[in-house]
Design a protein around this motif. Structure first.
Motif, short mmCIF file in Angstrom:
data_model
loop_
_atom_site.label_atom_id
_atom_site.label_comp_id
_atom_site.label_asym_id
_atom_site.label_seq_id
_atom_site.Cartn_x
_atom_site.Cartn_y
_atom_site.Cartn_z
N ALA A 50 -7.17 -3.66 15.89
CA ALA A 50 -7.88 -5.27 15.63
C ALA A 50 -9.42 -4.47 15.42
O ALA A 50 -10.75 -4.55 14.82
CB ALA A 50 -7.79 -5.99 16.69
N GLY A 51 -9.85 -2.82 16.32
CA GLY A 51 -10.57 -2.51 15.91
C GLY A 51 -11.58 -1.65 14.69
O GLY A 51 -11.97 -1.53 14.25
N GLN A 52 -9.75 -1.73 14.01
CA GLN A 52 -9.99 -1.38 12.61
C GLN A 52 -10.84 -2.10 11.82
O GLN A 52 -11.63 -1.77 11.03
CB GLN A 52 -8.94 -0.19 12.42
N ASN A 53 -9.85 -3.75 11.81
CA ASN A 53 -10.23 -4.66 10.90
C ASN A 53 -10.02 -5.84 11.43
O ASN A 53 -8.59 -5.95 11.38
CB ASN A 53 -9.81 -4.25 9.61
N ALA A 106 -5.62 -2.46 6.79
CA ALA A 106 -7.30 -1.76 7.25
C ALA A 106 -6.32 -0.35 6.94
O ALA A 106 -5.69 0.52 6.88
CB ALA A 106 -6.79 -1.59 8.91
N GLN A 107 -8.08 -0.49 5.89
CA GLN A 107 -7.58 1.18 4.99
C GLN A 107 -7.62 2.67 5.85
O GLN A 107 -6.31 3.35 5.00
CB GLN A 107 -8.86 0.60 3.87
N ALA A 108 -8.04 2.49 6.70
CA ALA A 108 -8.04 3.70 7.36
C ALA A 108 -6.89 4.31 8.16
O ALA A 108 -6.24 5.45 8.41
CB ALA A 108 -8.82 4.24 8.41
N ALA A 116 0.75 8.18 5.15
CA ALA A 116 0.28 8.03 4.80
C ALA A 116 -1.32 7.05 5.06
O ALA A 116 -0.69 5.85 5.26
CB ALA A 116 0.06 8.62 3.06
N PRO A 117 -2.23 7.05 4.62
CA PRO A 117 -3.46 5.94 5.07
C PRO A 117 -3.25 4.85 3.75
O PRO A 117 -2.75 5.30 2.39
CB PRO A 117 -4.61 6.90 5.18
N LEU A 118 -3.62 3.56 4.58
CA LEU A 118 -2.95 2.93 3.17
C LEU A 118 -4.00 3.06 2.37
O LEU A 118 -3.71 2.50 -0.08
CB LEU A 118 -3.90 1.20 4.19
N ARG A 119 -5.69 3.45 2.24
CA ARG A 119 -6.04 3.34 1.29
C ARG A 119 -5.71 5.02 0.38
O ARG A 119 -6.45 5.05 -1.12
CB ARG A 119 -7.62 4.07 1.61
N THR A 120 -4.69 5.34 0.31
CA THR A 120 -4.19 6.43 -0.86
C THR A 120 -3.45 5.70 -1.49
O THR A 120 -2.43 6.22 -2.42
CB THR A 120 -3.85 7.39 -0.22
#
Ligand SMILES: Nc1ncnc2c1ncn2[C@@H]1O[C@H](COP(=O)(O)OP(=O)(O)OP(=O)(O)O)[C@@H](O)[C@H]1O
Ligand SMILES: Nc1ncnc2c1ncn2[C@@H]1O[C@H](COP(=O)(O)OP(=O)(O)OP(=O)(O)O)[C@@H](O)[C@H]1O
Ligand SMILES: [Mg+2]
Ligand SMILES: [Mg+2]
Lengths: 337, 524, 353, 337
Positions: free
Chosen positions: A207-210, B362-364, B410-414
């Motif tokens: 939740a803190g991230q998105n 959450a992209q990160a 892997a992070p979502l943004r990749t």
């Protein structure tokens, strides 16, 4: 800048994963810098490599770490809590005042102080979460307000006279370390467990991230944000109470000294263990790294402004080093691929 | 229209407007683009197609100076060659302009800033001529029949409006610089009737001598709009041809590397038990909508842009508060006005939103963390999160939904755009909802994956889940749904089923009373 | 040699003993304060520092007794706020300004000059060495009313020499940013030199900032690690000694044998002395009532056309566990703590009839 | 929350736009609260409604506003600059030391100090932007380092003796206000102009809102981020120099007093004029609102904790009020639409 395109081809699992993991400079860089520092001091500072030094290094950070964890909890919830230092101060003042002037037994006093902290955190949460005022303003305002009210109520003078048994308990040594530092570690471990190993903690971090994604996933984001502010206040109050236990007195004026180091610790901690994310073990590493350096210098006989220079420089250089090394390794991995 | 009728100026005759060669790009040791070469002549509209993750956006980001390719890449623009790394503003000055996938807009900034920042007329600290600049933006927006207040933050716009703001930025650049306009899936957010306006504008540019690079997964668009096609597969350029020489089937074969015919899965009959009853639902853009859904039934929801069908998924799942109405599922009944996402989840309603940038992941955070968010409780046993089990389940999900690369940590943004979409669909299907609400689930997804997704939707419906599929793709709806609900001006225009259900019927019902293609692109 | 050391220690012990009782009041010349009656004094304070606030509040009482109007202004620790205090005072046509924030007048050179131009004398407190020509001189600054810090340092040294038999090892901690700390430590060093005893003096410093509490606590612990022979730590004020006590208690056994002491006799520390059980061995106090009345006395004098006084010769008392048993350690009352009603003594001087 | 998930049909433009604009409580809420406060004090505090009071209120905030603008510039660039207060202090110390001890003419001194500030800002920028250390750590570290070095170099005592002409110039009254406050307004107007009305400024704000996207849009985000840290240091140094001009002395201890009020001003300012965005006019409104309240209370004779209570409470309540009113209006508009 394409450097943030990390990690996707990095093999995971496997037999050597653990050993390779430890060599991960991005994750453990600051730990290595810290160990190096300890090594250097041990070699060159005669009185450094002693049990008593480590006891002092460990024991002296009990309250600072808790305040830093308070900041981290708020940051994970996406909130900035600038009232932590004020809560430390006022919790201390209230503990001493209730216990001495009002004659409340120490047990009841502590319960009352923690209840007040919850109420204060709930107020912050109401203003920030329900009404939508950015928490950095809310807590700056409410912290100043709280401090003012406390001064009006109990004055700004240092006060002593708190229950002797409580003070004795806080400094009761177990394996050469005061009970207070065990409290800190207990809080740290509990927080780590909740954040990393329970669904609640995971939802909280997400939740803190998105917030929007979490909300659509059915997580009551507002509740979690509110909780982060309440827990931040509770942790800060615990630190204030512990400080009274350690010093036997409340000193309203110096609480402000906790704020910046707490943010430094939180952000420095976010460069280790879980780089890019506020995390509990990182806080411990960061705070102990900084105090190790200062202690070593003091043992060398440097005090005063030299300490400031070291504190500032090591903060910058430690992170600089780990970043540069991590980046170089990443680039090498890229070129090799 | 095809390439045949146009004077395309490329190859030996003149200098190409753009030539990229030897472009190789790797992320963390994985090569996603290998020795790619592409050239576009003046007046040429070239398609760049390929599966999700085949490297299209990566190639485009190399062109825009965002990614730095490995040494050896050669770039020529209008005959002048450039050395990598190249700063973005140099590329822009050289005549390249872009409309990026996922739009590349700053949500908090105003329409005006989003279109013009970095391209104001005059020196860097010279006063901005507000009047002229506003006029400039208004003119481009007007070309797409878009009339939004220029000071409104982009986050308050509808997805369609946002798409046009991004498109407007690209066009402003293209018109100012001339040269090459690159569009990365610009139509992913656009309903059919707006695509026409975009194409008209693109053809206009091409006619004036601009080169166009166009990325899309919609093959009909490719065949309709472009002169030439470049096909990427797994980072390699596998085909380069004049569009007119290709049939849709041939194109699919080049993209997928196998022979796949467009097919829609056979529909199982819906079950008798009711799954969802919506009564008198009103809210933003929707007034008094009622319908019911049986278990195993797939209900399409469609209409013109702004007709209310886009907000229906959000009202149903509590993401946007409704004004009135009741919603009943097997798990209970609730006032729509009191519905919130957590309540909706308890009622068994799950939502896959269309807006990937803002509302889907959450992209990160890692793929694992994104995927397991709605089902965290599953992995919590004896006081600990079983991360091993979680990782295994994620890996399974990634495999099932053909997400590539399938690395749980892997992070979502990749992930490429289409792969993100697949992961997120998987995330919601694994929750085994009673009612699954999907908003444009195949947006940005390649032809092969699209069929996989349809099959998944059909499978989950067959297992007894009621599915609501909100989409502007009337052909897909006609073939995939048991029934299709068409909204017009926020109210139910009709529900099509059985023999009545066809692509034309959906369109007719959507347009009736408006006159073809004339509706505004904005909100209600 | 040992005999000389013992003699010196005995001398020091006598000095300390002489200061365990009531300090003798030094009465400045009496004068007629009627010309100053009804005039207004602005006192710029910093409530964030407790002792500064205490002096300001005592000053308020003294002003009321002296027939002065008193305006208290809290400038916090902020320089612009204190500048505003000067400006408000000048705009309000104050008759005198007391810079009561511990800053020397030089920190507000321009404001002091503006006050002078407006005919307003400016006084400061505890921020200059004693004497009429104490540097730094600033135009418009009339006088600084101050404790005799070197004298306080000498007394602390006497106690240290006496307590350690002339052979102790003391760590002096300078607080940079607080000039009076340096003056006190200068007095300390001078006295040990005068007594000619073979004591060991180590030095350390820390800066007066928000982290002074933790800095001092850590310093206490690590100094002992560095040199376990340290038996005394002088910070040199008793509210800083509180943080030294924290550090000593964190240091465990090695900290238990170390004594600390300081100047000011703040409430908490006198309470600690009375209760006993902390590392604080003595506390040196100068009557705060005496001090604040002296400030108002000087203002009153100058506003009445009398010459300013540059040294009020404020007396000191050494508090320890024994002599605090008989006093009320919950609030400072001059008659109880020091045995004199300084307010009454000053009123006699002002011709208050 | 949910208000932004959908485009809403808020009417804009039209003939009454300007008048309606002034009634926009979300944008001007704090301004109204401020005017109300002035009215109340004027009615109830005898000595408040005087030219001299307003002159003092206006004049006294010269340096605080500049420091707050420094913070705002950094925040707009997406950076947290915690070194501003230290730069103020060190710039002051350096100005006095170079001018007196070293005997440099005041002109050369000022150039040297500003050049040093640029170098310091560039160091921050290098570490934060080029290497990628979060600026909150960088500036906390570099600020502490700077302060330590300055103490080692020039001590921590207040120092006077700076060029009399410079002091006279800074306080030279024009229409009853010192030159220093005109400097502040000049800086404010210049910054406002650049940020709002030049391509560079728009790009700067845009990049600060979302660096990643701005980079895709072809903006040199790294340069702008670096510039934000350099300018933040330069502004802080200007404030330090100005403070020397105002007081005629340097006071190293001033540092701590500037930091939190600057952040309070920046964030409170972000709730007016351009709600949700840091903005220059907002800073002026916020700082003057706060100082008006404090001054009124001081004139009433309230000091100490009452001030803290006012400061804290007004910070919270002012924002709370504007948020609540704005939200109510928004809901009404929604319900109507
Ligand atoms: N920042 C990054 N870090 C690591 N890998 C990346 C990154 N960006 C893209 N990739 C990988 O590069 C490959 C190509 O991605 P790209 O975005 O170019 O695909 P695409 O052809 O545009 O796909 P789509 O049609 O889904 O948009 C994918 O495997 C993707 O996961
Ligand atoms: N979210 C995360 N991202 C990256 N690394 C993580 C994360 N969580 C844990 N780790 C690290 O991964 C390592 C493996 O521990 P973990 O408990 O996840 O594995 P596991 O034993 O396979 O799971 P389990 O036994 O709980 O099913 C640990 O070193 C831990 O620090
Ligand atoms: Mg793509
Ligand atoms: Mg495990």
């Amino acid at each position: 800048m394409t450097d943030d395109t990390i990690a996707i081809g990095r093999p995971t699992g496997g037999t050597f994963a653990f050993a390779r993991g430890l060599l991960d400079f991005e994750r453990y860089g600051l730990v290595y810098v810290w160990l190096l520092l300890i090594l250097a001091f041990s070699l060159f500072v005669p009185s450094f490599f002693r049990l008593s030094t480590f006891q002092i290094i460990l024991g002296s950070q009990a309250t600072q770490i808790i305040v830093t964890l308070a900041v981290v909890v708020a940051l994970l919830g996406g909130e900035f809590d600038l009232s932590v230092a004020n809560v430390v101060a006022v919790a201390g003042t209230a503990t001493v005042t209730l216990n001495t002037d009002f004659g409340w037994p120490i047990g009841i006093t502590l319960v009352a102080v923690l209840a007040a902290a919850i109420a204060f955190g709930a107020l912050n949460a109401f203003v920030s979460v329900a009404v939508g005022v950015p928490s950095i303003i809310t807590t700056l305002g409410s912290g100043t307000l709280l401090m003012g009210l406390s001064t009006g109520w109990a004055g700004s003078a240092p006060r002593g006279g708190v229950d002797g048994g409580f003070v004795a308990l806080a400094s009761a040594p177990i394996f050469g370390l005061p009970l207070s530092i065990y409290t800190t570690f207990a809080i740290g471990i509990a927080l780590y467990y909740v954040l990393e190993h329970t669904p609640l903690g995971r939802a909280f971090v997400f939740a803190g991230q998105n917030a929007e994604v979490a909300r659509l996933a059915g997580i009551r984001v507002d509740r979690l944000r509110a909780a982060s502010l309440v827990w931040s206040a509770v942790f800060s109050a615990l630190a204030g109470i512990l400080l009274v236990g350690i010093t036997g007195a409340s000193v309203p004026a110096v609480a402000s000294g906790y704020l910046l180091p707490a943010f430094a610790g939180a952000f420095l901690g976010s460069t280790v263990i879980r780089p890019g994310r506020f995390n509990v073990p990182g806080v411990f590493v960061a705070i102990y790294f900084l105090v190790t350096g200062v202690t070593g210098l003091q043992l060398l006989g440097y005090t005063g402004w030299v300490n400031d220079v070291f504190y500032g420089a090591s903060l910058v250089i430690a992170v600089l080093l780990t970043q540069i090394v991590a980046r170089r390794r990443r680039n090498r991995a890229l070129a090799g691929g | 229209m095809t390439a045949a009728g146009l004077a395309v100026d490329h190859g030996a005759g003149g200098t190409p407007a753009l030539r990229l060669a030897g472009a190789t790009m790797a992320f963390g040791g994985v090569t996603v683009l290998r020795d790619a070469a592409i050239g576009i002549g003046r007046g040429e509209i070239r398609a760049l197609v390929g599966k999700n993750g085949s490297g299209k956006s990566t190639l485009i980001k190399i062109l825009s100076g965002y990614h730095r390719p490995q040494p050896g890449a050669v770039l020529e623009i209008a005959g002048r060659s450039y050395e990598f790394p190249i700063r973005p503003e140099r590329l822009r000055a050289a005549g390249l302009s872009f409309i990026h996938q996922d739009l590349g807009l700053v949500p908090e900034a105003s329409v005006l800033d989003n279109v013009l920042v970095g391209r104001f007329a005059g020196g860097r600290v010279a006063p901005i001529g507000w009047r002229g600049e506003r006029e400039r933006v208004r003119r481009v927006l007007a070309r797409f029949e878009l009339d939004v207040p220029l000071d409104r933050p982009v986050r308050l716009l509808s997805p369609v409006e946002r798409a046009f703001v991004a498109i407007a930025r690209g066009f402003i650049d293209a018109e100012a610089q001339g040269g090459v306009l690159v569009l990365d899936e610009p139509t992913a957010f656009l309903p059919q009737e707006d695509v026409g306006r975009l194409f008209q504008a693109i053809r206009g540019l091409a006619a004036s001598g601009q080169a166009i690079l166009y990325v899309s997964h919609r093959l009909d668009e490719i065949l309709d709009l472009t002169h030439t096609v470049t096909v990427l597969r797994d980072g390699n350029i596998v085909h380069d041809d004049v569009t007119a020489n290709l049939t849709e089937d041939q194109l699919v074969r080049h993209i997928l590397g196998e022979d796949v015919r467009t097919f829609y899965p056979a529909l199982a009959a819906a079950k008798a038990e009711p799954a969802l009853a919506v009564d008198g639902l009103s809210g933003r853009g929707v007034a008094d909508v009622s319908f019911a859904l049986k278990k195993g039934e797939i209900l399409g929801v469609s209409g013109l842009a702004g007709a209310g069908w886009e907000t229906l998924p959000y009202l149903l799942s509590g993401a946007t508060p409704a004004r009135a109405g009741t919603i009943r599922t097997e798990a209970g009944r609730t006032d729509a006005a009191a519905l919130r996402p957590d309540r909706a989840r308890r009622l068994g309603i799950a939502l896959l939103p269309a807006d990937r940038q803002k509302a889907s992941g959450a992209q990160a955070l890692s793929l694992r963390e994104n995927a397991s968010l709605p089902v965290l409780g599953r992995y919590f046993r004896r006081g600990l999160m079983r991360r091993g089990a979680e990782r295994a389940a994620t890996a399974e999900l990634l495999r099932n939904f053909q997400v590539r690369p399938a690395i749980p940590e892997a992070p979502l943004r990749t992930l490429s755009g289409g792969n993100q979409q697949k992961l997120l669909l998987g995330k919601w299907i694994q929750t085994k909802p009673g009612v699954l609400v999907l908003h444009e689930p195949t947006q940005g997804v390649d032809v092969g994956s699209k069929q996989d997704i349809f099959r998944k939707i059909e499978e989950i419906a067959a297992s007894g889940v009621a599915v609501i599929l909100a989409s502007a793709e009337s052909e897909d709806l006609a073939r995939l749904c048991h029934r299709v609900l068409v909204l017009r001006r926020g109210a139910v225009a009709g529900i099509l089923e059985g023999d009545q259900l066809s692509e034309t019927a959906i369109n007719d019902l959507s347009f009736r009373g408006h006159g073809a293609g004339g509706a505004a692109g904005g909100t209600q | 040699d040992d005999a000389a050391t013992a003699r010196a220690a005995a001398e020091a012990a006598k000095i300390v003993e002489a200061h365990r009782g009531t300090p003798e009041f030094w009465a400045p010349p009496a004068f007629d304060s009627t010309p100053a009656r009804g005039k207004t004094v602005w006192w710029i304070s910093d409530y964030k520092t407790n002792i500064l606030k205490q002096w300001a509040l005592q000053g308020e009482t003294a002003a009321a007794e002296a027939g002065l109007k008193f305006h208290l202004y809290d400038g916090g620790g902020s320089v612009p706020e204190q500048v505003r205090g000067f400006e408000l005072a000048i705009a309000a046509k104050a008759d005198a300004i007391v810079l009561g924030t511990g800053y020397p007048a030089v920190a507000f050179t321009a404001q002091v000059a503006q006050a002078k131009a407006a005919g307003i004398p400016v006084f400061s407190i505890n921020s200059h060495p004693l004497g009429p020509d104490a540097p730094p001189r600033v135009d418009g600054h009339v006088a600084d009313i101050s404790y005799d810090y070197p004298a306080a340092g000498r007394l602390l040294a006497d106690w240290f020499v006496a307590d350690s038999g002339g052979k102790g090892h003391v760590l002096l901690v300078d607080i940079t940013g607080l000039p009076s700390a340096g003056w006190t430590l200068d007095g300390f060093r001078a006295e040990t030199k005068r007594l000619g005893v073979p004591v060991t003096i180590s030095e350390a410093a820390t800066s007066l900032g928000p982290s002074v509490q933790t800095d001092l606590a850590n310093l206490a612990g690590t100094s002992l690690l560095r040199d376990p022979s340290i038996g005394y730590i002088i910070p040199p004020f008793d509210d800083f000694a509180l943080f030294i006590q924290t550090g000593l208690s964190q240091a465990g056994a090695s900290g238990a044998k170390v004594k600390t002491a300081g100047f000011n006799a703040v409430l908490t520390q006198v309470g600690n002395l009375k209760r006993g059980g902390t590392q604080l061995a003595i506390d040196l106090g100068g009557p705060n009532q005496w001090f604040s009345y002296a400030v108002i006395d000087n203002v009153l004098r100058v506003l009445s056309g009398q010459p300013a006084i540059h040294d009020y010769r404020i007396g000191y008392k050494v508090f320890d566990h024994e002599n605090t048993q008989s006093i009320d350690a919950t609030r400072e009352v001059a008659t109880d703590w020091y045995g004199v009603d300084y307010g009454a003594r000053f009123k006699e001087l002002w011709g208050a009839k």
